[in-house]
Design an enzyme around this catalytic site. Structure first.
Site, PDB file in Angstrom:
ATOM      1  N   GLY A   1       0.808  -1.211   0.000  1.00 52.74           N
ATOM      2  CA  GLY A   1       0.000   0.000   0.000  1.00 52.74           C
ATOM      3  C   GLY A   1       0.840   1.258   0.000  1.00 52.74           C
TER       4      GLY A   1
ATOM      5  N   SER B   1       1.343   3.782  -2.729  1.00 51.99           N
ATOM      6  CA  SER B   1       1.236   4.869  -3.710  1.00 51.99           C
ATOM      7  C   SER B   1       0.612   6.130  -3.141  1.00 51.99           C
ATOM      8  CB  SER B   1       0.442   4.409  -4.946  1.00 51.99           C
ATOM      9  OG  SER B   1      -0.862   4.005  -4.580  1.00 51.99           O
TER      10      SER B   1
ATOM     11  N   TYR C   1     -14.979  -1.169   8.554  1.00 49.06           N
ATOM     12  CA  TYR C   1     -13.548  -0.889   8.745  1.00 49.06           C
ATOM     13  C   TYR C   1     -13.073  -1.435  10.087  1.00 49.06           C
ATOM     14  CZ  TYR C   1      -9.196   1.804   8.896  1.00 49.06           C
ATOM     15  OH  TYR C   1      -7.877   2.178   8.981  1.00 49.06           O
TER      16      TYR C   1
END
Length: 286
Positions: A15, A17, A155
């Site tokens: 993860g 970018s 989440y």
């Protein structure tokens, strides 16, 4: 402490970018470390790195839910750099909706990234870490892995699962010389609360007006969060280099305050239910 001191360390980071992952990659490359950086878009990562020296970078365009591809990415990293020293499982995204509004596809996509994808990384990398009897796994959780808010159920479900998985992992691999940490940030000034990083329900259910209000408040929050991703990335590096962080490493004063309140509330719940809890034991006769 297993962090290398006589050569550049090799990091495998997912993860990368955007946000915290991107900042971590930048700092690691500036330090002269080797970095295998996974992303869904190598082009986006390259653009985000700007003028950063890429000599020690291995960009890996990767879907973490693809187990053979994850295993191949780990092999590519060891082929390029040798032993992997630190794994940072950072990939993830937010989702803000009432439980009733979350679809089956939403749930499966979230767990593909936050749990199943991470588990693919662990299965691929643990054999070599055990064999070399060294290494460090840092799983990026959240304050919402330790407490919960309405609207954040999906989440939280992923992060709560990550917390339990990581605590078990730490107990399992300690004897192999492999260190494990959870990092639990609070709100940081990243793209996490922008629509390209925050999932929202395609349809909403009437009656959840408070969650709609919370959604609007969160979408208006970017730029006002307390947490600095630059400082957070530096702290994660310190966790790895020092080897002295607790299993649960909070980041941010808001994270600390929310966890303290959660501990107090949980303690109150436990004590309030103590009398009934004791009634379910099989009577012991002396």
């Amino acid at each position: 402490m297993s962090y290398p001191t006589t050569r550049p360390a090799t990091w495998f980071v997912t993860g990368t970018s955007r946000g915290l992952g991107l900042e971590l990659v930048k700092q690691l490359l500036d330090r002269g470390d080797n970095v295998a950086a996974t992303t869904r878009s190598a082009e986006r990562l390259d653009a985000a790195l700007g003028s950063v020296d890429r000599a020690r970078l291995l960009p890996l365009e990767l879907n973490l839910a693809d187990e053979p591809a994850v295993a191949a990415a780990i092999r590519s990293t060891t082929d390029r750099f040798g032993a992997i020293d630190v794994v940072v499982n950072n990939a993830g995204y937010g989702f803000l909706a009432a439980i009733e509004e979350v679809t089956d596809a939403d749930v499966r996509q979230m767990f593909d990234v936050q749990i199943f994808g991470l588990w693919n990384v662990l299965r691929a990398v643990l054999p070599s870490l055990r064999a070399q009897r060294s290494g460090h796994i840092i799983n990026i959780s959240s304050i919402l892995g330790l407490t919960s808010f309405p609207g954040w159920g999906l989440y939280c479900a992923g992060k709560y699962a990550l917390e339990g998985l990581t605590e078990s992992l730490a107990a399992e691999v300690g004897d192999f010389g492999v260190q494990v940490n959870l990092v639990e940030p609070g709100y940081m000034q990243t793209d996490f609360l922008r629509t390209h990083s925050l999932g929202l329900p395609p349809t909403t259910v009437s009656g959840y007006e408070s969650i709609r209000e919370m959604t609007e408040a969160h979408l208006a929050m970017p730029g006002t969060q307390l947490g600095d991703p630059v400082r957070a990335a530096t702290a994660i590096i310190e966790v790895a280099v020092s080897g002295k962080a607790p299993l649960h490493q909070l980041l941010g004063s808001d994270s600390y305050s929310l966890v303290k309140a959660r501990i107090d509330a949980l303690t109150s719940d436990v004590e309030a239910g103590r009398e009934l809890a004791y009634t379910t034991d099989i009577p012991q006769h002396s």
